[in-house]
Motif scaffolding. Structure first.
Motif, PDB file in Angstrom:
ATOM      1  N   GLY A 185       0.800  -1.215   0.000  1.00 40.71           N
ATOM      2  CA  GLY A 185       0.000   0.000   0.000  1.00 40.71           C
ATOM      3  C   GLY A 185       0.835   1.268   0.000  1.00 40.71           C
ATOM      4  O   GLY A 185       2.018   1.285  -0.373  1.00 40.71           O
ATOM      5  N   TYR A 186       0.215   2.349   0.442  1.00 45.87           N
ATOM      6  CA  TYR A 186       0.890   3.651   0.456  1.00 45.87           C
ATOM      7  C   TYR A 186       2.015   3.619   1.497  1.00 45.87           C
ATOM      8  O   TYR A 186       1.805   3.192   2.653  1.00 45.87           O
ATOM      9  CB  TYR A 186      -0.109   4.763   0.767  1.00 45.87           C
ATOM     10  CG  TYR A 186      -1.154   4.916  -0.320  1.00 45.87           C
ATOM     11  CD1 TYR A 186      -0.837   5.564  -1.513  1.00 45.87           C
ATOM     12  CD2 TYR A 186      -2.447   4.408  -0.150  1.00 45.87           C
ATOM     13  CE1 TYR A 186      -1.793   5.697  -2.525  1.00 45.87           C
ATOM     14  CE2 TYR A 186      -3.397   4.539  -1.163  1.00 45.87           C
ATOM     15  CZ  TYR A 186      -3.054   5.178  -2.341  1.00 45.87           C
ATOM     16  OH  TYR A 186      -3.989   5.302  -3.346  1.00 45.87           O
ATOM     17  N   LYS A 221       4.525   1.641   6.167  1.00 49.34           N
ATOM     18  CA  LYS A 221       3.673   1.050   5.132  1.00 49.34           C
ATOM     19  C   LYS A 221       2.260   0.816   5.654  1.00 49.34           C
ATOM     20  O   LYS A 221       2.012   0.853   6.857  1.00 49.34           O
ATOM     21  CB  LYS A 221       4.286  -0.255   4.630  1.00 49.34           C
ATOM     22  CG  LYS A 221       5.690  -0.081   4.041  1.00 49.34           C
ATOM     23  CD  LYS A 221       6.270  -1.391   3.543  1.00 49.34           C
ATOM     24  CE  LYS A 221       7.664  -1.194   2.945  1.00 49.34           C
ATOM     25  NZ  LYS A 221       8.237  -2.450   2.395  1.00 49.34           N
ATOM     26  N   ASN A 222       1.335   0.566   4.717  1.00 50.56           N
ATOM     27  CA  ASN A 222      -0.088   0.407   5.023  1.00 50.56           C
ATOM     28  C   ASN A 222      -0.690   1.729   5.494  1.00 50.56           C
ATOM     29  O   ASN A 222      -1.535   1.765   6.397  1.00 50.56           O
ATOM     30  CB  ASN A 222      -0.325  -0.690   6.068  1.00 50.56           C
ATOM     31  CG  ASN A 222      -1.768  -1.152   6.118  1.00 50.56           C
ATOM     32  OD1 ASN A 222      -2.469  -1.200   5.099  1.00 50.56           O
ATOM     33  ND2 ASN A 222      -2.240  -1.509   7.314  1.00 50.56           N
ATOM     34  N   LEU A 223      -0.226   2.821   4.879  1.00 50.54           N
ATOM     35  CA  LEU A 223      -0.736   4.149   5.221  1.00 50.54           C
ATOM     36  C   LEU A 223      -2.012   4.449   4.445  1.00 50.54           C
ATOM     37  O   LEU A 223      -2.368   3.754   3.489  1.00 50.54           O
ATOM     38  CB  LEU A 223       0.319   5.213   4.903  1.00 50.54           C
ATOM     39  CG  LEU A 223       1.677   5.097   5.610  1.00 50.54           C
ATOM     40  CD1 LEU A 223       2.626   6.183   5.103  1.00 50.54           C
ATOM     41  CD2 LEU A 223       1.520   5.176   7.128  1.00 50.54           C
ATOM     42  N   GLY A 224      -2.675   5.536   4.882  1.00 46.57           N
ATOM     43  CA  GLY A 224      -3.828   6.023   4.129  1.00 46.57           C
ATOM     44  C   GLY A 224      -3.349   6.798   2.914  1.00 46.57           C
ATOM     45  O   GLY A 224      -2.191   7.231   2.824  1.00 46.57           O
ATOM     46  N   GLU A 225      -4.274   6.993   1.976  1.00 44.95           N
ATOM     47  CA  GLU A 225      -3.902   7.685   0.731  1.00 44.95           C
ATOM     48  C   GLU A 225      -3.537   9.134   0.977  1.00 44.95           C
ATOM     49  O   GLU A 225      -2.647   9.689   0.315  1.00 44.95           O
ATOM     50  CB  GLU A 225      -5.052   7.579  -0.272  1.00 44.95           C
ATOM     51  CG  GLU A 225      -4.754   8.214  -1.616  1.00 44.95           C
ATOM     52  CD  GLU A 225      -5.884   8.038  -2.614  1.00 44.95           C
ATOM     53  OE1 GLU A 225      -5.747   8.531  -3.759  1.00 44.95           O
ATOM     54  OE2 GLU A 225      -6.900   7.414  -2.251  1.00 44.95           O
ATOM     55  N   SER A 272      -4.313  -0.060   3.260  1.00 46.94           N
ATOM     56  CA  SER A 272      -3.963  -0.153   1.848  1.00 46.94           C
ATOM     57  C   SER A 272      -3.070  -1.338   1.504  1.00 46.94           C
ATOM     58  O   SER A 272      -2.827  -1.604   0.325  1.00 46.94           O
ATOM     59  CB  SER A 272      -3.275   1.150   1.401  1.00 46.94           C
ATOM     60  OG  SER A 272      -2.109   1.403   2.204  1.00 46.94           O
ATOM     61  N   ALA A 273      -2.566  -2.072   2.500  1.00 46.05           N
ATOM     62  CA  ALA A 273      -1.686  -3.208   2.233  1.00 46.05           C
ATOM     63  C   ALA A 273      -2.520  -4.421   1.850  1.00 46.05           C
ATOM     64  O   ALA A 273      -3.239  -4.991   2.684  1.00 46.05           O
ATOM     65  CB  ALA A 273      -0.824  -3.511   3.454  1.00 46.05           C
TER      66      ALA A 273
END
Length: 250
Positions: A166-167, A182-186, A210-211
Protein backbone atom coordinates in the motif's frame (compact mmCIF):
# COMPACT_ATOMS: atom_id res chain seq x y z
CA UNK A 1 147.96 18.31 77.22
CA UNK A 2 147.28 22.00 77.31
CA UNK A 3 144.80 22.77 80.18
CA UNK A 4 143.08 25.38 78.12
CA UNK A 5 142.46 22.85 75.42
CA UNK A 6 140.88 20.42 77.92
CA UNK A 7 138.62 23.19 79.22
CA UNK A 8 137.46 23.91 75.74
CA UNK A 9 136.52 20.25 75.21
CA UNK A 10 134.35 20.28 78.32
CA UNK A 11 132.55 23.34 77.15
CA UNK A 12 132.03 21.68 73.82
CA UNK A 13 130.59 18.58 75.49
CA UNK A 14 128.17 20.66 77.51
CA UNK A 15 127.07 22.55 74.47
CA UNK A 16 126.49 19.32 72.56
CA UNK A 17 124.52 17.81 75.43
CA UNK A 18 122.32 20.88 75.71
CA UNK A 19 121.74 20.86 71.96
CA UNK A 20 120.77 17.18 71.92
CA UNK A 21 118.43 17.73 74.86
CA UNK A 22 116.81 20.68 73.09
CA UNK A 23 116.31 18.64 69.92
CA UNK A 24 114.70 15.82 71.90
CA UNK A 25 112.40 18.22 73.74
CA UNK A 26 111.33 19.84 70.47
CA UNK A 27 110.76 16.44 68.82
CA UNK A 28 108.63 15.18 71.71
CA UNK A 29 106.61 18.38 71.68
CA UNK A 30 105.93 18.12 67.95
CA UNK A 31 104.89 14.46 68.23
CA UNK A 32 102.58 15.25 71.15
CA UNK A 33 100.84 18.04 69.23
CA UNK A 34 100.52 15.81 66.13
CA UNK A 35 99.00 12.98 68.13
CA UNK A 36 96.51 15.37 69.77
CA UNK A 37 95.38 16.76 66.41
CA UNK A 38 94.94 13.25 64.98
CA UNK A 39 92.79 12.26 67.96
CA UNK A 40 90.52 15.25 67.34
CA UNK A 41 90.11 14.37 63.64
CA UNK A 42 89.27 10.73 64.45
CA UNK A 43 86.56 11.90 66.84
CA UNK A 44 84.77 13.73 64.00
CA UNK A 45 84.55 10.65 61.72
CA UNK A 46 81.07 8.88 61.97
CA UNK A 47 81.12 5.43 63.49
CA UNK A 48 79.38 3.95 60.42
CA UNK A 49 81.29 4.65 57.21
CA UNK A 50 79.10 5.77 54.27
CA UNK A 51 78.48 3.31 51.47
CA UNK A 52 78.65 4.24 47.83
CA UNK A 53 75.45 2.27 47.07
CA UNK A 54 73.27 3.53 49.88
CA UNK A 55 69.60 3.56 48.70
CA UNK A 56 67.04 6.25 49.25
CA UNK A 57 65.57 4.43 52.24
CA UNK A 58 69.01 3.95 53.89
CA UNK A 59 69.93 7.63 54.01
CA UNK A 60 69.93 9.38 57.33
CA UNK A 61 67.10 11.90 57.70
CA UNK A 62 68.01 15.48 57.10
CA UNK A 63 68.03 17.77 60.06
CA UNK A 64 66.16 20.41 58.06
CA UNK A 65 62.51 21.41 58.21
CA UNK A 66 61.47 18.52 55.92
CA UNK A 67 61.64 16.19 58.96
CA UNK A 68 58.66 18.04 60.43
CA UNK A 69 56.42 17.32 57.39
CA UNK A 70 54.58 14.24 58.64
CA UNK A 71 51.57 14.69 56.31
CA UNK A 72 53.23 13.17 53.25
CA UNK A 73 53.32 9.45 52.60
CA UNK A 74 56.61 8.06 51.37
CA UNK A 75 56.41 6.68 47.85
CA UNK A 76 52.82 7.85 47.23
CA UNK A 77 51.72 10.21 44.49
CA UNK A 78 48.68 12.31 45.23
CA UNK A 79 46.03 12.40 42.49
CA UNK A 80 43.33 15.04 42.15
CA UNK A 81 39.87 14.09 43.39
CA UNK A 82 38.14 15.76 40.46
CA UNK A 83 38.25 13.54 37.37
CA UNK A 84 35.47 15.19 35.41
CA UNK A 85 37.83 16.60 32.81
CA UNK A 86 41.12 15.94 31.07
CA UNK A 87 44.31 17.94 31.26
CA UNK A 88 44.58 20.52 28.54
CA UNK A 89 47.12 19.27 25.97
CA UNK A 90 48.54 22.80 25.92
CA UNK A 91 50.03 22.15 29.33
CA UNK A 92 48.47 25.13 31.15
CA UNK A 93 47.05 22.82 33.82
CA UNK A 94 43.41 23.69 33.14
CA UNK A 95 40.81 20.95 32.88
CA UNK A 96 38.86 20.48 29.67
CA UNK A 97 35.30 19.18 29.82
CA UNK A 98 34.75 16.59 27.07
CA UNK A 99 31.23 17.05 25.66
CA UNK A 100 29.01 14.00 25.45
CA UNK A 101 27.83 13.43 21.87
CA UNK A 102 24.11 13.79 21.24
CA UNK A 103 22.37 10.45 21.06
CA UNK A 104 19.59 9.79 18.52
CA UNK A 105 16.17 10.77 19.85
CA UNK A 106 13.86 7.89 19.00
CA UNK A 107 10.12 8.44 18.70
CA UNK A 108 7.42 5.78 18.51
CA UNK A 109 6.05 5.73 14.93
CA UNK A 110 2.51 5.28 16.27
CA UNK A 111 0.78 4.75 19.60
CA UNK A 112 -0.35 1.15 19.96
CA UNK A 113 0.95 -2.35 20.60
CA UNK A 114 2.84 -4.90 18.52
CA UNK A 115 0.76 -7.92 17.50
CA UNK A 116 3.16 -9.34 14.88
CA UNK A 117 6.90 -9.19 15.45
CA UNK A 118 9.91 -9.03 13.17
CA UNK A 119 10.96 -12.49 11.93
CA UNK A 120 13.38 -13.22 9.08
CA UNK A 121 14.44 -16.72 10.18
CA UNK A 122 11.23 -18.25 11.53
CA UNK A 123 8.17 -18.21 9.26
CA UNK A 124 5.03 -16.58 10.65
CA UNK A 125 1.45 -17.16 9.57
CA UNK A 126 -0.24 -14.66 7.21
CA UNK A 127 -3.96 -14.40 7.92
CA UNK A 128 -4.61 -12.78 4.55
CA UNK A 129 -2.61 -15.21 2.40
CA UNK A 130 -3.21 -18.27 4.55
CA UNK A 131 0.43 -19.39 4.55
CA UNK A 132 3.69 -18.99 6.45
CA UNK A 133 6.32 -16.46 5.37
CA UNK A 134 9.02 -14.15 6.73
CA UNK A 135 8.00 -10.83 8.24
CA UNK A 136 10.63 -8.10 7.74
CA UNK A 137 8.97 -5.51 9.97
CA UNK A 138 6.63 -5.24 12.95
CA UNK A 139 2.87 -4.65 12.83
CA UNK A 140 1.71 -2.03 15.34
CA UNK A 141 -2.02 -2.05 15.99
CA UNK A 142 -3.63 1.40 15.95
CA UNK A 143 -6.94 2.99 15.04
CA UNK A 144 -7.46 3.90 11.39
CA UNK A 145 -6.46 7.51 10.83
CA UNK A 146 -4.01 7.61 13.76
CA UNK A 147 -0.96 9.81 13.23
CA UNK A 148 2.21 8.12 12.00
CA UNK A 149 5.47 9.86 13.01
CA UNK A 150 9.11 9.76 11.94
CA UNK A 151 11.11 7.62 14.34
CA UNK A 152 14.29 9.73 13.94
CA UNK A 153 15.56 12.89 12.30
CA UNK A 154 16.20 12.32 8.61
CA UNK A 155 15.35 13.07 5.01
CA UNK A 156 12.35 11.71 3.14
CA UNK A 157 13.76 9.34 0.55
CA UNK A 158 10.64 8.11 -1.23
CA UNK A 159 6.86 8.55 -1.20
CA UNK A 160 5.26 5.74 -3.19
CA UNK A 161 2.52 3.17 -3.60
CA UNK A 162 3.48 -0.50 -3.20
CA UNK A 163 0.93 -2.94 -4.81
CA UNK A 164 1.48 -5.38 -1.93
CA UNK A 165 2.06 -3.03 1.06
CA UNK A 166 0.00 0.00 0.00
CA UNK A 167 0.89 3.65 0.46
CA UNK A 168 4.39 3.95 1.89
CA UNK A 169 7.05 6.46 2.97
CA UNK A 170 10.78 5.81 3.49
CA UNK A 171 13.18 8.08 5.43
CA UNK A 172 16.99 8.18 5.33
CA UNK A 173 18.59 8.65 8.76
CA UNK A 174 22.30 8.39 7.95
CA UNK A 175 24.84 5.74 8.95
CA UNK A 176 23.15 3.31 6.55
CA UNK A 177 19.79 3.40 8.35
CA UNK A 178 16.41 3.66 6.56
CA UNK A 179 12.93 3.45 8.09
CA UNK A 180 9.80 2.33 6.18
CA UNK A 181 6.18 3.21 7.03
CA UNK A 182 3.67 1.05 5.13
CA UNK A 183 -0.09 0.41 5.02
CA UNK A 184 -0.74 4.15 5.22
CA UNK A 185 -3.83 6.02 4.13
CA UNK A 186 -3.90 7.69 0.73
CA UNK A 187 -3.97 11.18 2.19
CA UNK A 188 -0.57 12.44 3.39
CA UNK A 189 0.47 15.77 4.95
CA UNK A 190 1.45 18.39 2.35
CA UNK A 191 4.91 18.60 3.93
CA UNK A 192 5.67 14.97 3.05
CA UNK A 193 7.66 15.37 -0.16
CA UNK A 194 10.78 13.62 -1.32
CA UNK A 195 14.04 15.28 -0.28
CA UNK A 196 12.54 17.21 2.64
CA UNK A 197 14.19 17.11 6.08
CA UNK A 198 12.00 15.82 8.92
CA UNK A 199 12.42 15.74 12.68
CA UNK A 200 11.91 12.88 15.08
CA UNK A 201 8.22 12.76 16.04
CA UNK A 202 7.02 14.76 13.02
CA UNK A 203 3.80 13.48 11.43
CA UNK A 204 4.46 11.89 8.03
CA UNK A 205 1.19 9.98 7.45
CA UNK A 206 -1.87 8.25 8.91
CA UNK A 207 -2.91 4.67 9.57
CA UNK A 208 -4.75 3.16 6.59
CA UNK A 209 -5.75 -0.24 5.16
CA UNK A 210 -3.96 -0.15 1.85
CA UNK A 211 -1.69 -3.21 2.23
CA UNK A 212 -3.25 -5.96 0.09
CA UNK A 213 -1.25 -8.81 1.66
CA UNK A 214 -2.21 -7.72 5.21
CA UNK A 215 -5.78 -6.72 4.45
CA UNK A 216 -7.32 -9.28 6.84
CA UNK A 217 -5.35 -7.98 9.83
CA UNK A 218 -6.65 -5.25 12.11
CA UNK A 219 -5.77 -1.62 11.25
CA UNK A 220 -2.05 -1.20 11.84
CA UNK A 221 1.24 0.33 10.75
CA UNK A 222 3.68 -2.01 9.09
CA UNK A 223 7.03 -0.55 10.21
CA UNK A 224 10.41 -1.73 8.91
CA UNK A 225 13.97 -0.74 9.80
CA UNK A 226 16.92 -1.37 7.49
CA UNK A 227 20.59 -0.96 8.48
CA UNK A 228 23.34 -1.31 5.86
CA UNK A 229 20.92 -3.03 3.51
CA UNK A 230 19.77 -5.65 6.03
CA UNK A 231 16.43 -5.88 7.82
CA UNK A 232 16.79 -5.08 11.54
CA UNK A 233 14.40 -5.72 14.39
CA UNK A 234 12.80 -2.37 15.29
CA UNK A 235 12.10 -3.59 18.82
CA UNK A 236 15.83 -3.39 19.52
CA UNK A 237 15.43 0.40 19.32
CA UNK A 238 11.77 1.01 20.19
CA UNK A 239 9.86 0.20 23.34
CA UNK A 240 6.48 -1.40 22.65
CA UNK A 241 4.34 -3.69 24.74
CA UNK A 242 2.52 -6.74 23.43
CA UNK A 243 -0.60 -5.99 25.46
CA UNK A 244 -3.57 -4.52 23.55
CA UNK A 245 -4.52 -1.04 24.66
CA UNK A 246 -7.98 0.46 24.40
CA UNK A 247 -7.92 1.21 20.68
CA UNK A 248 -11.22 1.63 18.88
CA UNK A 249 -11.77 1.94 15.19
CA UNK A 250 -13.22 5.23 14.13
Amino acid sequence: MNPKFRLSNKKLSVILAVSVASVLIITVSVLTVALAMRSNDDAKIPTTPPSENVGENDKLPDSGENNNDTGKDNGKVETPDDDTGKQDPGGDGQQTIVPVPDLPQWSSPVEGYVFKQHSTETLVYSLTLGDYRVHKGIDISASAGSEVKACLDGKIENVYYDPMMGYSVSILHGDGMISYYKNLGEELPETVVEGREVKSGEVIGYIGESAMIEFSDEPHLHFELEIDGKAADPLEYLDYSETPSEIEDE
